[in-house]
Design a protein around this motif. Structure first.
Motif, PDB file in Angstrom:
ATOM      1  N   ILE A  64      -1.933  -2.189  -6.789  1.00 11.96           N
ATOM      2  CA  ILE A  64      -1.635  -0.795  -6.462  1.00 11.96           C
ATOM      3  C   ILE A  64      -2.052  -0.517  -5.026  1.00 11.96           C
ATOM      4  CG2 ILE A  64      -2.197   1.619  -6.968  1.00 11.96           C
ATOM      5  CD1 ILE A  64      -2.648   0.775  -9.877  1.00 11.96           C
ATOM      6  N   ILE A  65      -1.168   0.148  -4.299  1.00  7.71           N
ATOM      7  CA  ILE A  65      -1.462   0.571  -2.930  1.00  7.71           C
ATOM      8  C   ILE A  65      -1.667   2.080  -2.940  1.00  7.71           C
ATOM      9  CG2 ILE A  65      -0.483   0.858  -0.603  1.00  7.71           C
ATOM     10  CD1 ILE A  65       1.022  -1.780  -1.074  1.00  7.71           C
ATOM     11  N   GLY A  66      -2.748   2.523  -2.326  1.00  7.19           N
ATOM     12  CA  GLY A  66      -3.003   3.955  -2.207  1.00  7.19           C
ATOM     13  C   GLY A  66      -2.408   4.497  -0.910  1.00  7.19           C
ATOM     14  N   GLU A 107      -9.169  14.331   2.338  1.00  5.88           N
ATOM     15  CA  GLU A 107      -8.663  12.996   2.692  1.00  5.88           C
ATOM     16  C   GLU A 107      -9.699  11.921   2.366  1.00  5.88           C
ATOM     17  OE1 GLU A 107      -6.359  12.113   6.607  1.00  5.88           O
ATOM     18  OE2 GLU A 107      -8.492  11.910   7.042  1.00  5.88           O
ATOM     19  N   GLN A 108     -10.948  12.156   2.773  1.00  3.17           N
ATOM     20  CA  GLN A 108     -12.026  11.210   2.494  1.00  3.17           C
ATOM     21  C   GLN A 108     -12.239  11.058   0.990  1.00  3.17           C
ATOM     22  OE1 GLN A 108     -13.733   9.797   5.195  1.00  3.17           O
ATOM     23  NE2 GLN A 108     -14.725   8.382   3.780  1.00  3.17           N
ATOM     24  N   SER A 109     -12.132  12.155   0.251  1.00  2.70           N
ATOM     25  CA  SER A 109     -12.298  12.113  -1.193  1.00  2.70           C
ATOM     26  C   SER A 109     -11.212  11.264  -1.854  1.00  2.70           C
ATOM     27  CB  SER A 109     -12.275  13.535  -1.753  1.00  2.70           C
ATOM     28  OG  SER A 109     -12.365  13.532  -3.160  1.00  2.70           O
ATOM     29  N   HIS A 110      -9.974  11.409  -1.391  1.00  2.00           N
ATOM     30  CA  HIS A 110      -8.874  10.613  -1.932  1.00  2.00           C
ATOM     31  C   HIS A 110      -9.084   9.125  -1.650  1.00  2.00           C
ATOM     32  CE1 HIS A 110      -6.591  13.971  -3.308  1.00  2.00           C
ATOM     33  NE2 HIS A 110      -6.272  14.426  -2.113  1.00  2.00           N
ATOM     34  N   VAL A 111      -9.513   8.813  -0.440  1.00  2.00           N
ATOM     35  CA  VAL A 111      -9.755   7.410  -0.082  1.00  2.00           C
ATOM     36  C   VAL A 111     -10.846   6.825  -0.975  1.00  2.00           C
ATOM     37  CG1 VAL A 111     -10.620   5.866   1.716  1.00  2.00           C
ATOM     38  CG2 VAL A 111      -8.942   7.629   2.296  1.00  2.00           C
ATOM     39  N   SER A 112     -11.924   7.582  -1.185  1.00  2.00           N
ATOM     40  CA  SER A 112     -13.012   7.109  -2.058  1.00  2.00           C
ATOM     41  C   SER A 112     -12.521   6.892  -3.483  1.00  2.00           C
ATOM     42  CB  SER A 112     -14.162   8.121  -2.057  1.00  2.00           C
ATOM     43  OG  SER A 112     -14.720   8.256  -0.765  1.00  2.00           O
ATOM     44  N   ALA A 113     -11.657   7.790  -3.972  1.00  2.00           N
ATOM     45  CA  ALA A 113     -11.114   7.645  -5.323  1.00  2.00           C
ATOM     46  C   ALA A 113     -10.259   6.389  -5.431  1.00  2.00           C
ATOM     47  CB  ALA A 113     -10.283   8.878  -5.687  1.00  2.00           C
ATOM     48  N   PHE A 114      -9.476   6.091  -4.393  1.00  2.00           N
ATOM     49  CA  PHE A 114      -8.674   4.861  -4.383  1.00  2.00           C
ATOM     50  C   PHE A 114      -9.572   3.627  -4.424  1.00  2.00           C
ATOM     51  CE2 PHE A 114      -4.938   7.042  -2.007  1.00  2.00           C
ATOM     52  CZ  PHE A 114      -4.399   7.455  -3.219  1.00  2.00           C
ATOM     53  N   LEU A 115     -10.644   3.656  -3.652  1.00  2.00           N
ATOM     54  CA  LEU A 115     -11.563   2.515  -3.624  1.00  2.00           C
ATOM     55  C   LEU A 115     -12.207   2.312  -4.992  1.00  2.00           C
ATOM     56  CD1 LEU A 115     -13.271   3.098  -0.152  1.00  2.00           C
ATOM     57  CD2 LEU A 115     -11.572   1.354  -0.740  1.00  2.00           C
ATOM     58  N   ASP A 116     -12.531   3.401  -5.695  1.00  2.00           N
ATOM     59  CA  ASP A 116     -13.122   3.305  -7.033  1.00  2.00           C
ATOM     60  C   ASP A 116     -12.147   2.669  -8.025  1.00  2.00           C
ATOM     61  OD1 ASP A 116     -15.432   4.468  -6.134  1.00  2.00           O
ATOM     62  OD2 ASP A 116     -14.936   6.491  -6.855  1.00  2.00           O
ATOM     63  N   ARG A 117     -10.853   2.766  -7.740  1.00  2.00           N
ATOM     64  CA  ARG A 117      -9.836   2.211  -8.638  1.00  2.00           C
ATOM     65  C   ARG A 117      -9.398   0.801  -8.242  1.00  2.00           C
ATOM     66  NH1 ARG A 117      -9.904   7.449  -8.878  1.00  2.00           N
ATOM     67  NH2 ARG A 117      -9.157   8.620 -10.692  1.00  2.00           N
ATOM     68  N   SER A 118     -10.146   0.189  -7.322  1.00  2.00           N
ATOM     69  CA  SER A 118      -9.900  -1.210  -6.922  1.00  2.00           C
ATOM     70  C   SER A 118      -8.467  -1.435  -6.457  1.00  2.00           C
ATOM     71  CB  SER A 118     -10.220  -2.164  -8.084  1.00  2.00           C
ATOM     72  OG  SER A 118     -11.543  -2.036  -8.512  1.00  2.00           O
ATOM     73  N   VAL A 119      -7.974  -0.520  -5.606  1.00  2.00           N
ATOM     74  CA  VAL A 119      -6.620  -0.691  -5.097  1.00  2.00           C
ATOM     75  C   VAL A 119      -6.548  -1.912  -4.193  1.00  2.00           C
ATOM     76  CG1 VAL A 119      -6.034   1.764  -5.224  1.00  2.00           C
ATOM     77  CG2 VAL A 119      -7.102   0.858  -3.148  1.00  2.00           C
ATOM     78  N   ARG A 120      -5.336  -2.428  -4.033  1.00  2.00           N
ATOM     79  CA  ARG A 120      -5.122  -3.610  -3.186  1.00  2.00           C
ATOM     80  C   ARG A 120      -5.322  -3.262  -1.718  1.00  2.00           C
ATOM     81  NH1 ARG A 120      -4.816  -6.985  -0.147  1.00  2.00           N
ATOM     82  NH2 ARG A 120      -3.597  -8.919  -0.101  1.00  2.00           N
ATOM     83  N   GLY A 121      -4.986  -2.048  -1.338  1.00  4.00           N
ATOM     84  CA  GLY A 121      -5.159  -1.593   0.033  1.00  4.00           C
ATOM     85  C   GLY A 121      -4.813  -0.121   0.122  1.00  4.00           C
ATOM     86  N   ILE A 122      -5.082   0.483   1.274  1.00  6.75           N
ATOM     87  CA  ILE A 122      -4.866   1.916   1.459  1.00  6.75           C
ATOM     88  C   ILE A 122      -4.123   2.154   2.773  1.00  6.75           C
ATOM     89  CG2 ILE A 122      -5.959   4.192   1.667  1.00  6.75           C
ATOM     90  CD1 ILE A 122      -8.392   3.011   0.191  1.00  6.75           C
ATOM     91  N   ILE A 123      -3.101   3.009   2.703  1.00  2.91           N
ATOM     92  CA  ILE A 123      -2.382   3.457   3.893  1.00  2.91           C
ATOM     93  C   ILE A 123      -2.672   4.943   4.059  1.00  2.91           C
ATOM     94  CG2 ILE A 123      -0.111   3.796   4.948  1.00  2.91           C
ATOM     95  CD1 ILE A 123       0.870   1.393   3.315  1.00  2.91           C
ATOM     96  N   VAL A 124      -3.066   5.330   5.258  1.00  6.60           N
ATOM     97  CA  VAL A 124      -3.447   6.730   5.491  1.00  6.60           C
ATOM     98  C   VAL A 124      -2.666   7.295   6.670  1.00  6.60           C
ATOM     99  CG1 VAL A 124      -5.317   8.359   5.961  1.00  6.60           C
ATOM    100  CG2 VAL A 124      -5.782   6.275   4.649  1.00  6.60           C
ATOM    101  N   LEU A 135     -15.857   5.568   7.704  1.00  2.96           N
ATOM    102  CA  LEU A 135     -15.461   4.748   6.567  1.00  2.96           C
ATOM    103  C   LEU A 135     -15.669   3.268   6.874  1.00  2.96           C
ATOM    104  CD1 LEU A 135     -14.136   4.563   3.761  1.00  2.96           C
ATOM    105  CD2 LEU A 135     -11.924   4.395   4.926  1.00  2.96           C
ATOM    106  N   SER A 136     -16.385   2.600   5.990  1.00  6.76           N
ATOM    107  CA  SER A 136     -16.579   1.156   6.103  1.00  6.76           C
ATOM    108  C   SER A 136     -16.252   0.528   4.754  1.00  6.76           C
ATOM    109  CB  SER A 136     -18.032   0.844   6.502  1.00  6.76           C
ATOM    110  OG  SER A 136     -18.231  -0.556   6.565  1.00  6.76           O
ATOM    111  N   THR A 137     -15.276  -0.375   4.734  1.00  6.33           N
ATOM    112  CA  THR A 137     -14.850  -0.987   3.474  1.00  6.33           C
ATOM    113  C   THR A 137     -14.228  -2.355   3.716  1.00  6.33           C
ATOM    114  OG1 THR A 137     -13.335  -0.747   1.590  1.00  6.33           O
ATOM    115  CG2 THR A 137     -12.637   0.233   3.668  1.00  6.33           C
ATOM    116  N   SER A 138     -14.346  -3.222   2.726  1.00  8.33           N
ATOM    117  CA  SER A 138     -13.700  -4.532   2.819  1.00  8.33           C
ATOM    118  C   SER A 138     -12.248  -4.475   2.373  1.00  8.33           C
ATOM    119  CB  SER A 138     -14.464  -5.542   1.953  1.00  8.33           C
ATOM    120  OG  SER A 138     -14.457  -5.130   0.592  1.00  8.33           O
ATOM    121  N   VAL A 139     -11.855  -3.360   1.755  1.00 10.31           N
ATOM    122  CA  VAL A 139     -10.462  -3.188   1.337  1.00 10.31           C
ATOM    123  C   VAL A 139      -9.610  -2.919   2.583  1.00 10.31           C
ATOM    124  CG1 VAL A 139      -8.874  -1.714   0.031  1.00 10.31           C
ATOM    125  CG2 VAL A 139     -11.110  -2.316  -0.936  1.00 10.31           C
ATOM    126  N   PRO A 140      -8.468  -3.595   2.730  1.00  9.92           N
ATOM    127  CA  PRO A 140      -7.644  -3.363   3.923  1.00  9.92           C
ATOM    128  C   PRO A 140      -7.126  -1.926   3.998  1.00  9.92           C
ATOM    129  CG  PRO A 140      -6.490  -4.755   2.334  1.00  9.92           C
ATOM    130  CD  PRO A 140      -7.894  -4.630   1.855  1.00  9.92           C
TER     131      PRO A 140
END
Length: 349
Positions: A64-66, A107-124, A135-140
Motif C-alpha cells: 500500500i502506498i500512502g 498532514e503530519q498526523s496523516h503521515v504518522s497514521a500511514f507509518l503505523d500501517r506499515s505502508v510501502r512508501g508515502i507520497i506527499v 520527519l525522520s523515517t526509514s520508509v521511503p
C-alpha cells in the motif's frame, strides 16, 4: 469449495518462476514489462488474492502506498490522486488517500497514521514549505508537485512553464498585464511568479516598457474572482489587457468576474491559467493554460518510491502551453485613450 489459487498456480499459468510472481507482487521496478503483464493477467484470470496481512508480518510492510494531498476538492489534486492510483496499480500496489486541508499538523498526523500501517512508501503533496521538516523515517517518502521537508521532489518545472505563458501574452501584444500569484508559502507559487516577472522584466528592458501588476491570493476560484473584479472595475484605459493566473481555478474565477462586468474575453481581455484541469476545456471560452503532465509525474513518483537503491535527486518535467479561446491579440485603444494614457513600466514583485 474450490481451492484458492496460490502463487505457484499463478506462476504456472503465466509460465514464469515463483520468484518472478513474488517480485511483481512486491512491486519491484526491475521486472520486465512483458513478464509483469503476463503475471497480472494470470492473477486476474485465476482470481488470485495475495495474503496482505501475512506478507506484512513477514516483510514489515504492505503493498500500500500512502498519498497526502493538501486539498482533495482542488480539481488538479483530484486528477493527480487518480493518476497516482493508476500508477500504483501498474506496480501491483493499492493507494491510501488522505487530505490535509492545507494544514501542516493534519498532514503530519496523516503521515504518522500511514507509518503505523506499515505502508510501502508515502507520497506527499505538501501543504506549505515548512511541513515535514522534523520527519525522520526509514520508509521511503517522495514529494510530489510541492516539496515536503527534505525529501526528493517530482514536479513540473514551474519556472519553465510560467515562462511559456509570459511569452504567449507578450507575443500577442499585451503590454499591461496583471499576474495573480499563488500563496507565497509554497515553492511552486513563488517559482511561477518569479519566473513570470523575470521574463516580462526582460522583455521590458530589451524592447520597451511593460506595465505589470502583481496580486497575491490562494489557488482557488474565490481569489481569482475577487482579484479580477478589483482589477477590471477600473476605467477601461487603466485596466490590464491580460490576466495571467497561477492556477486554472484562479483563471476560471477571473473569467466569471469578466463575464459579470460584461468584458468580452478574449476581444477585450485575455485570461490564462496553469494546470490544465478538466474544467479548463469546458468553460466558455475554453481556457488557455499550461498543462502539468499529471500521469507522467505520478508514474515517476511511484517508480522512485519503489526502486532500489532509493533515488535522492529531484526530477523536473517540462509543462506545455495549451492555447484555447481565452487569449487573443491585445485590443487596440481608441484615439482618445491613446492620448490620455501614457506608456510606462511598473513591476510590483
Amino acid at each position: 469449495m474450490s481451492k484458492m489459487p496460490t502463487v505457484k498456480d499463478v506462476a504456472e499459468y503465466a509460465g514464469v518462476s515463483v520468484g518472478t510472481v513474488s517480485r511483481v507482487l512486491s512491486g519491484e521496478a526491475a521486472v520486465k514489462p512483458l513478464l509483469r503483464e503476463r503475471v497480472n493477467e494470470a492473477i486476474s484470470a485465476l482470481g488470485y488474492r495475495p495474503n496482505v496481512t501475512a506478507r506484512a508480518l513477514r516483510t514489515s510492510r504492505t503493498d500500500i502506498i500512502g498519498l497526502v494531498v493538501p486539498d482533495i476538492t482542488n480539481p488538479f489534486f483530484a486528477q493527480l490522486a487518480a493518476s497516482v492510483e493508476r500508477a500504483a496499480l501498474e506496480c501491483a500496489h493499492s493507494l491510501m488517500l488522505a487530505s490535509s486541508h492545507n494544514d501542516s499538523e493534519a498532514e503530519q498526523s496523516h503521515v504518522s497514521a500511514f507509518l503505523d500501517r506499515s505502508v510501502r512508501g508515502i507520497i506527499v503533496v505538501a501543504s506549505s514549505d515548512g511541513s515535514g521538516l522534523d520527519l525522520s523515517t526509514s520508509v521511503p517518502v517522495i514529494s510530489l508537485d510541492r516539496r515536503f521537508g527534505a525529501f526528493p521532489l517530482v514536479s513540473t518545472n514551474h519556472a519553465q512553464a510560467a515562462t511559456l505563458i509570459a511569452d504567449h501574452l507578450y507575443g500577442l501584444g499585451h503590454r499591461h498585464i496583471a499576474y495573480i500569484a499563488g500563496p507565497a508559502d509554497t515553492e511552486a507559487g513563488r517559482m511561477r511568479k518569479d519566473a513570470f516577472v523575470r521574463r516580462i522584466d526582460g522583455f521590458g528592458k530589451a524592447y520597451g516598457p511593460v506595465e505589470l501588476e502583481i496580486a497575491h491570493g490562494r489557488f482557488d476560484y474565490e481569489s481569482g474572482e475577487r482579484i479580477a473584479r478589483e482589477l477590471l472595475s477600473r476605467p477601461p484605459q487603466s485596466r490590464p489587457t491580460a490576466i495571467a493566473a497561477a492556477s486554472d481555478q484562479q483563471a476560471i474565477g477571473a473569467l466569471r468576474a469578466a463575464r459579470d462586468l460584461k468584458i468580452d474575453v478574449p476581444r477585450k481581455l485575455s485570461i490564462t491559467g496553469f494546470d490544465d484541469i478538466s474544467l479548463a476545456n469546458l468553460v466558455v471560452p475554453r481556457l488557455t493554460t499550461v498543462r502539468q503532465p499529471a500521469d507522467m509525474l505520478a508514474r515517476r513518483a511511484v517508480r522512485l518510491l519503489l526502486e532500489e537503491p532509493r533515488g535522492m535527486g529531484d526530477e523536473m518535467v517540462d509543462g506545455s502551453l495549451i492555447v484555447r479561446g481565452s487569449s487573443g491579440p491585445c485590443p487596440q485603444p481608441d484615439a482618445a485613450a491613446r492620448k490620455s494614457k501614457p506608456v510606462h513600466g511598473k513591476f510590483d514583485a
